[in-house]
Design an enzyme around this catalytic site. Sequence first.
Site, PDB file in Angstrom:
ATOM      1  N   TYR A   1      -9.684  50.817 101.207  1.00  0.00           N
ATOM      2  CA  TYR A   1      -8.471  50.026 100.966  1.00  0.00           C
ATOM      3  C   TYR A   1      -8.772  48.532 100.867  1.00  0.00           C
ATOM      4  O   TYR A   1      -7.914  47.754 100.433  1.00  0.00           O
ATOM      5  CB  TYR A   1      -7.420  50.254 102.064  1.00  0.00           C
ATOM      6  CG  TYR A   1      -6.941  51.687 102.207  1.00  0.00           C
ATOM      7  CD1 TYR A   1      -7.266  52.656 101.250  1.00  0.00           C
ATOM      8  CD2 TYR A   1      -6.179  52.083 103.286  1.00  0.00           C
ATOM      9  CE1 TYR A   1      -6.841  53.968 101.386  1.00  0.00           C
ATOM     10  CE2 TYR A   1      -5.743  53.397 103.424  1.00  0.00           C
ATOM     11  CZ  TYR A   1      -6.087  54.332 102.470  1.00  0.00           C
ATOM     12  OH  TYR A   1      -5.665  55.627 102.611  1.00  0.00           O
TER      13      TYR A   1
ATOM     14  N   HIS B   1     -13.032  60.490 104.364  1.00  0.00           N
ATOM     15  CA  HIS B   1     -11.878  60.247 103.496  1.00  0.00           C
ATOM     16  C   HIS B   1     -11.649  61.396 102.501  1.00  0.00           C
ATOM     17  O   HIS B   1     -10.518  61.796 102.247  1.00  0.00           O
ATOM     18  CB  HIS B   1     -12.074  58.925 102.741  1.00  0.00           C
ATOM     19  CG  HIS B   1     -10.802  58.278 102.300  1.00  0.00           C
ATOM     20  ND1 HIS B   1     -10.661  56.920 102.216  1.00  0.00           N
ATOM     21  CD2 HIS B   1      -9.623  58.790 101.908  1.00  0.00           C
ATOM     22  CE1 HIS B   1      -9.435  56.629 101.792  1.00  0.00           C
ATOM     23  NE2 HIS B   1      -8.781  57.757 101.598  1.00  0.00           N
TER      24      HIS B   1
ATOM     25  N   ASP C   1      -2.926  52.897 109.772  1.00  0.00           N
ATOM     26  CA  ASP C   1      -3.887  53.694 108.996  1.00  0.00           C
ATOM     27  C   ASP C   1      -4.529  52.820 107.921  1.00  0.00           C
ATOM     28  O   ASP C   1      -3.845  52.346 107.011  1.00  0.00           O
ATOM     29  CB  ASP C   1      -3.156  54.864 108.322  1.00  0.00           C
ATOM     30  CG  ASP C   1      -4.111  55.753 107.549  1.00  0.00           C
ATOM     31  OD1 ASP C   1      -4.765  56.599 108.188  1.00  0.00           O
ATOM     32  OD2 ASP C   1      -4.224  55.581 106.321  1.00  0.00           O
TER      33      ASP C   1
ATOM     34  N   LYS D   1     -11.530  55.078 107.621  1.00  0.00           N
ATOM     35  CA  LYS D   1     -12.095  56.257 106.946  1.00  0.00           C
ATOM     36  C   LYS D   1     -13.397  55.933 106.223  1.00  0.00           C
ATOM     37  O   LYS D   1     -13.548  54.835 105.681  1.00  0.00           O
ATOM     38  CB  LYS D   1     -11.097  56.815 105.916  1.00  0.00           C
ATOM     39  CG  LYS D   1      -9.675  56.944 106.426  1.00  0.00           C
ATOM     40  CD  LYS D   1      -8.749  57.645 105.462  1.00  0.00           C
ATOM     41  CE  LYS D   1      -7.301  57.492 105.889  1.00  0.00           C
ATOM     42  NZ  LYS D   1      -6.679  56.226 105.472  1.00  0.00           N
TER      43      LYS D   1
HETATM   44  N1  LIG Z   1      -6.326  60.087 102.944  1.00  0.00           N
HETATM   45  C1  LIG Z   1      -5.960  59.856 101.723  1.00  0.00           C
HETATM   46  O1  LIG Z   1      -6.600  60.295 100.740  1.00  0.00           O
HETATM   47  C2  LIG Z   1      -4.715  59.063 101.453  1.00  0.00           C
HETATM   48  C3  LIG Z   1      -4.150  59.028 100.173  1.00  0.00           C
HETATM   49  C4  LIG Z   1      -2.973  58.307  99.979  1.00  0.00           C
HETATM   50  C5  LIG Z   1      -2.399  57.633 101.043  1.00  0.00           C
HETATM   51  N2  LIG Z   1      -2.979  57.646 102.291  1.00  0.00           N
HETATM   52  C6  LIG Z   1      -2.384  56.899 103.425  1.00  0.00           C
HETATM   53  O2  LIG Z   1      -1.023  57.258 103.546  1.00  0.00           O
HETATM   54  C7  LIG Z   1      -0.213  56.090 103.451  1.00  0.00           C
HETATM   55  C8  LIG Z   1       1.128  56.417 102.842  1.00  0.00           C
HETATM   56  O3  LIG Z   1       0.990  56.954 101.561  1.00  0.00           O
HETATM   57  P1  LIG Z   1       1.282  56.130 100.220  1.00  0.00           P
HETATM   58  O4  LIG Z   1       1.076  54.681 100.447  1.00  0.00           O
HETATM   59  O5  LIG Z   1       0.486  56.811  99.155  1.00  0.00           O
HETATM   60  O6  LIG Z   1       2.795  56.473  99.882  1.00  0.00           O
HETATM   61  P2  LIG Z   1       4.221  56.448 100.623  1.00  0.00           P
HETATM   62  O7  LIG Z   1       4.134  55.861 101.969  1.00  0.00           O
HETATM   63  O8  LIG Z   1       4.768  57.816 100.440  1.00  0.00           O
HETATM   64  O9  LIG Z   1       5.037  55.535  99.631  1.00  0.00           O
HETATM   65  C9  LIG Z   1       4.850  54.163  99.535  1.00  0.00           C
HETATM   66  C10 LIG Z   1       5.813  53.685  98.458  1.00  0.00           C
HETATM   67  O10 LIG Z   1       7.149  53.965  98.883  1.00  0.00           O
HETATM   68  C11 LIG Z   1       7.882  52.752  98.941  1.00  0.00           C
HETATM   69  N3  LIG Z   1       8.771  52.844 100.115  1.00  0.00           N
HETATM   70  C12 LIG Z   1       8.449  52.618 101.408  1.00  0.00           C
HETATM   71  N4  LIG Z   1       9.509  52.815 102.216  1.00  0.00           N
HETATM   72  C13 LIG Z   1      10.538  53.192 101.413  1.00  0.00           C
HETATM   73  C14 LIG Z   1      11.889  53.522 101.662  1.00  0.00           C
HETATM   74  N5  LIG Z   1      12.380  53.508 102.902  1.00  0.00           N
HETATM   75  N6  LIG Z   1      12.662  53.859 100.602  1.00  0.00           N
HETATM   76  C15 LIG Z   1      12.169  53.876  99.346  1.00  0.00           C
HETATM   77  N7  LIG Z   1      10.887  53.564  99.041  1.00  0.00           N
HETATM   78  C16 LIG Z   1      10.064  53.226 100.078  1.00  0.00           C
HETATM   79  C17 LIG Z   1       6.861  51.652  99.049  1.00  0.00           C
HETATM   80  O11 LIG Z   1       7.355  50.463  98.461  1.00  0.00           O
HETATM   81  P3  LIG Z   1       7.131  48.983  99.036  1.00  0.00           P
HETATM   82  O12 LIG Z   1       5.751  48.923  99.652  1.00  0.00           O
HETATM   83  O13 LIG Z   1       7.263  48.145  97.816  1.00  0.00           O
HETATM   84  O14 LIG Z   1       8.223  48.743 100.046  1.00  0.00           O
HETATM   85  C18 LIG Z   1       5.713  52.204  98.227  1.00  0.00           C
HETATM   86  O15 LIG Z   1       5.934  52.010  96.851  1.00  0.00           O
HETATM   87  C19 LIG Z   1      -1.087  55.144 102.621  1.00  0.00           C
HETATM   88  O16 LIG Z   1      -0.624  53.806 102.679  1.00  0.00           O
HETATM   89  C20 LIG Z   1      -2.418  55.385 103.248  1.00  0.00           C
HETATM   90  O17 LIG Z   1      -2.510  54.701 104.498  1.00  0.00           O
HETATM   91  C21 LIG Z   1      -4.108  58.364 102.500  1.00  0.00           C
END
Ligand SMILES: NC(=O)c1ccc[n+]([C@@H]2O[C@H](COP(=O)([O-])OP(=O)(O)OC[C@H]3O[C@@H](n4cnc5c(N)ncnc54)[C@H](OP(=O)(O)O)[C@@H]3O)[C@@H](O)[C@H]2O)c1
Length: 261
Positions: A53, A109, A48, A78
Amino acid sequence: MTRLDQPTVALSDDVRMPLLGFGTWQATGEQGYEAVLAALDAGYRHIDTATMYGNEAEVGRAVRESGLRREDVFVTTKLPPDRVGRERETIEQSLRALGLDQVDLWLIHWPPSAGSESVPVWRELLAARDAGLTRAVGVSNYDTTRLDELTEATGEAPAVNQIKWSPSLYDRQRHREHRDRGIVLEGYSPFKSTDLADPVLTRIAAAHDVSPAQVVLRWHVDHEIVVIPKSVTPDRIRANADIFSFSLTAEEMRDIDALGR
Ligand SMILES: NC(=O)c1ccc[n+]([C@@H]2O[C@H](COP(=O)([O-])OP(=O)(O)OC[C@H]3O[C@@H](n4cnc5c(N)ncnc54)[C@H](OP(=O)(O)O)[C@@H]3O)[C@@H](O)[C@H]2O)c1
């Protein structure tokens, strides 16, 4: 492992989306490239990204250099809100940056700030799909009323709505509204709004000898909700993909659902 070894959900007769994907927000530059390469090596077959990004070039390079066949990796990007009116130009830029002829899914997005722009933008996404630039189209951060507005105006519902989702945000009614419309619910930020020390999650994790994070991801998949955890840490990248060797009981699923009430 090929894409067929993982659970997928149908977006149309000929497009299937892996329920587990790899998030790349804030994974940029060389670190982003390495993370996506590690993810593909760990078995993810769905990445994704987004114009916003700033990492499409690194994502594309990792996909191309992974040694995997293009058709075995599902790629989403997006359209940012500030590109309203320049939709075609934007997907062409995304494809150039990614080094791909086509993406698998292109999302709006965020809903355009002017409500009246939503339907014209959606028509542009449908046109890009019909031109073969993307295999499927959808939206992100849309509420149900806005989803219905697109469907009523064009006769075509978004294939996917990507929204913030986690056990604490679990909303049975909203999930049902997506299912009833044939729209796949894709959750983002599975960890950011989760207390991984929650006793319900730690108890269930201990019962399966996995981590609470793995329980959270498996819970999404068992609900047929797409989940896209992000990590730049190799151990976490691998652990977050290792969620298919256990499954949750109906009672455990209900206990996790209850965190959202
Ligand atoms: N459409 C939208 O508006 C929107 C908004 C937000 C996100 N997204 C998408 O969704 C994806 C995921 O969401 P997100 O990046 O916001 O948050 P997330 O995946 O919920 O959390 C990422 C965070 O959690 C940590 N982490 C990863 N695996 C872990 C584990 N097993 N145990 C503990 N901590 C862990 C990561 O640290 P490290 O990286 O340091 O390991 C990072 O700090 C994004 O990357 C993006 O592609 C879309």
